[in-house]
Design a protein around this motif. Structure first.
Motif, PDB file in Angstrom:
ATOM      1  N   THR A   7       0.863  -1.176   0.000  1.00 34.22           N
ATOM      2  CA  THR A   7       0.000   0.000   0.000  1.00 34.22           C
ATOM      3  C   THR A   7       0.905   1.233   0.000  1.00 34.22           C
ATOM      4  O   THR A   7       1.520   1.561   1.017  1.00 34.22           O
ATOM      5  CB  THR A   7      -0.927   0.005   1.229  1.00 34.22           C
ATOM      6  N   LEU A   8       0.988   1.897  -1.143  1.00 31.82           N
ATOM      7  CA  LEU A   8       1.887   3.043  -1.286  1.00 31.82           C
ATOM      8  C   LEU A   8       1.354   4.276  -0.579  1.00 31.82           C
ATOM      9  O   LEU A   8       2.132   5.087  -0.051  1.00 31.82           O
ATOM     10  CB  LEU A   8       2.111   3.352  -2.771  1.00 31.82           C
ATOM     11  N   ILE A   9       0.037   4.422  -0.578  1.00 34.43           N
ATOM     12  CA  ILE A   9      -0.560   5.560   0.132  1.00 34.43           C
ATOM     13  C   ILE A   9      -2.008   5.239   0.461  1.00 34.43           C
ATOM     14  O   ILE A   9      -2.666   4.438  -0.223  1.00 34.43           O
ATOM     15  CB  ILE A   9      -0.454   6.868  -0.686  1.00 34.43           C
ATOM     16  N   GLU A  10      -2.483   5.888   1.520  1.00 36.46           N
ATOM     17  CA  GLU A  10      -3.838   5.670   2.015  1.00 36.46           C
ATOM     18  C   GLU A  10      -4.132   6.821   2.965  1.00 36.46           C
ATOM     19  O   GLU A  10      -3.260   7.658   3.226  1.00 36.46           O
ATOM     20  CB  GLU A  10      -3.893   4.295   2.687  1.00 36.46           C
ATOM     21  N   ASP A  11      -5.330   6.869   3.511  1.00 36.91           N
ATOM     22  CA  ASP A  11      -5.741   7.998   4.347  1.00 36.91           C
ATOM     23  C   ASP A  11      -5.046   8.050   5.699  1.00 36.91           C
ATOM     24  O   ASP A  11      -4.983   9.108   6.328  1.00 36.91           O
ATOM     25  CB  ASP A  11      -7.255   7.933   4.602  1.00 36.91           C
ATOM     26  N   ASN A 269      -5.652  -1.337   6.659  1.00 37.72           N
ATOM     27  CA  ASN A 269      -4.598  -1.355   5.644  1.00 37.72           C
ATOM     28  C   ASN A 269      -4.029   0.045   5.409  1.00 37.72           C
ATOM     29  O   ASN A 269      -4.381   0.732   4.462  1.00 37.72           O
ATOM     30  CB  ASN A 269      -5.128  -1.946   4.341  1.00 37.72           C
ATOM     31  N   ASN A 270      -3.129   0.454   6.297  1.00 40.16           N
ATOM     32  CA  ASN A 270      -2.533   1.791   6.239  1.00 40.16           C
ATOM     33  C   ASN A 270      -1.458   1.881   5.165  1.00 40.16           C
ATOM     34  O   ASN A 270      -0.971   0.880   4.649  1.00 40.16           O
ATOM     35  CB  ASN A 270      -1.887   2.134   7.591  1.00 40.16           C
ATOM     36  N   ALA A 271      -1.043   3.125   4.897  1.00 39.98           N
ATOM     37  CA  ALA A 271       0.073   3.371   3.986  1.00 39.98           C
ATOM     38  C   ALA A 271       1.323   2.677   4.503  1.00 39.98           C
ATOM     39  O   ALA A 271       1.640   2.743   5.689  1.00 39.98           O
ATOM     40  CB  ALA A 271       0.327   4.874   3.865  1.00 39.98           C
ATOM     41  N   GLY A 272       2.012   1.987   3.612  1.00 41.87           N
ATOM     42  CA  GLY A 272       3.230   1.289   3.971  1.00 41.87           C
ATOM     43  C   GLY A 272       3.052  -0.177   4.298  1.00 41.87           C
ATOM     44  O   GLY A 272       4.044  -0.916   4.401  1.00 41.87           O
ATOM     45  N   ASN A 273       1.806  -0.629   4.458  1.00 43.28           N
ATOM     46  CA  ASN A 273       1.585  -2.043   4.749  1.00 43.28           C
ATOM     47  C   ASN A 273       2.015  -2.911   3.566  1.00 43.28           C
ATOM     48  O   ASN A 273       1.781  -2.565   2.407  1.00 43.28           O
ATOM     49  CB  ASN A 273       0.104  -2.314   5.045  1.00 43.28           C
ATOM     50  N   ILE A 274       2.625  -4.039   3.888  1.00 46.09           N
ATOM     51  CA  ILE A 274       3.074  -4.981   2.847  1.00 46.09           C
ATOM     52  C   ILE A 274       2.450  -6.341   3.121  1.00 46.09           C
ATOM     53  O   ILE A 274       2.500  -6.855   4.245  1.00 46.09           O
ATOM     54  CB  ILE A 274       4.604  -5.097   2.828  1.00 46.09           C
ATOM     55  N   ILE A 275       1.825  -6.911   2.104  1.00 44.17           N
ATOM     56  CA  ILE A 275       1.205  -8.234   2.202  1.00 44.17           C
ATOM     57  C   ILE A 275       1.988  -9.180   1.294  1.00 44.17           C
ATOM     58  O   ILE A 275       2.111  -8.939   0.092  1.00 44.17           O
ATOM     59  CB  ILE A 275      -0.272  -8.189   1.756  1.00 44.17           C
TER      60      ILE A 275
END
Length: 278
Positions: A7-11, A269-275
């Motif tokens: 997730t590259l960006i999110e709220d 699922n925030n910004a920076g999360n990796i799955i």
């Protein structure tokens, strides 16, 4: 087969994160030896976050934009400035419908900051999706023409498109979703789910004849009442999902209920999360 979804960006941000957050969404999917950028948020901040995460966006193979709203599309022009590869863009054939929201009697433009001429001028290899299923790679599909089957998933009546100088309700016919076929089932990535997350998931199951393993993205439950949230979560339980990584336009009330109902299989699922899925 290995899959990595960042997730590259999110709220929102994880605690102590040095990344940037904004109202928007962007994912990088690495799978089948391909890089796929799904949504480009509303600015170039997702590019800045990628650099902080030591992620190279210069060689992305495909860009898929879920729908024509600014918070999912407006970073695309900045991406074009940094890309060094002849990538392909996939958008719905109705992506360029002129999108607005109505507030206090005024119509406010909410669409993308580029048009077809921009794509022509930049010589971008563009595919306008109109089929129910479009193959991106052997394991990755784009799903369009989502069926509307639920009675409780109603589209916000304040969204409009402008056609021949007349404002008509936006039915979000331009919305597309991305699916990844894994040995554990399907992963579904959604942008905003204006059409309804359950409508989307049921359409995916029916079209691809496979169970859904997990979902990632925005569900637009932010404006849903208690009843719709509960009905949605009940459907999640029936589907026996193994992970739920949603946020963006989901809203605090729905996120709290998700956490209470799904425990360890749910994460914000925030910004920076990796799955990583093997």
């Amino acid at each position: 087969m290995s899959i990595k979804i960042t997730t590259l960006i999110e709220d929102t941000l994880n605690k102590n994160s040095n990344l940037i957050s904004e109202h928007g969404l962007s994912f990088l999917i690495e799978c089948d030896n391909k890089k796929i950028l799904f949504d480009t948020s509303q600015s170039d901040n997702f590019i800045a976050n990628a650099k902080k995460l030591n992620i190279d966006l210069y060689d992305v193979d495909y860009v898929v934009i879920s729908h024509g709203h600014y918070d999912h599309a407006n970073g695309f022009k900045s991406f074009c400035d940094i890309s060094r590869k002849n990538f392909s863009l996939y958008i719905n054939h109705k992506f360029f419908d002129r999108k607005y929201s109505k507030k206090h009697g005024n119509f406010i433009y909410k669409g993308a900051n580029f048009d077809k001429q921009f794509l022509i001028d930049r010589k971008i290899n563009t595919f306008f999706v109109d089929k129910d299923i479009t193959n991106l790679t052997p394991k990755i599909n784009i799903i369009s023409n989502i069926k509307r089957t639920t009675y409780y998933e109603r589209i916000n009546s304040n969204f409009y498109i402008n056609i021949d100088n007349s404002y008509v309700k936006d039915c979000f016919d331009d919305e597309i979703v991305l699916t990844i076929d894994t040995p554990k089932g399907l992963i579904v990535l959604v942008g905003c789910s204006h059409i309804g997350i359950i409508n989307i998931l049921k359409t995916v199951e029916e079209r691809l004849h496979n169970k859904i393993y997990g979902i990632i993205g925005g569900t637009h439950l932010i404006e849903a009442d208690e009843s719709r949230i509960d009905l949605t979560l009940n459907e999640f339980k029936k589907m026996d999902l193994k992970f739920i990584g949603i946020s963006h336009c989901t809203g605090a009330k729905a996120l709290e209920k998700l956490e209470n109902n799904f425990g360890d299989i749910y994460f914000n699922n925030n910004a920076g999360n990796i799955i990583n899925i093997l």
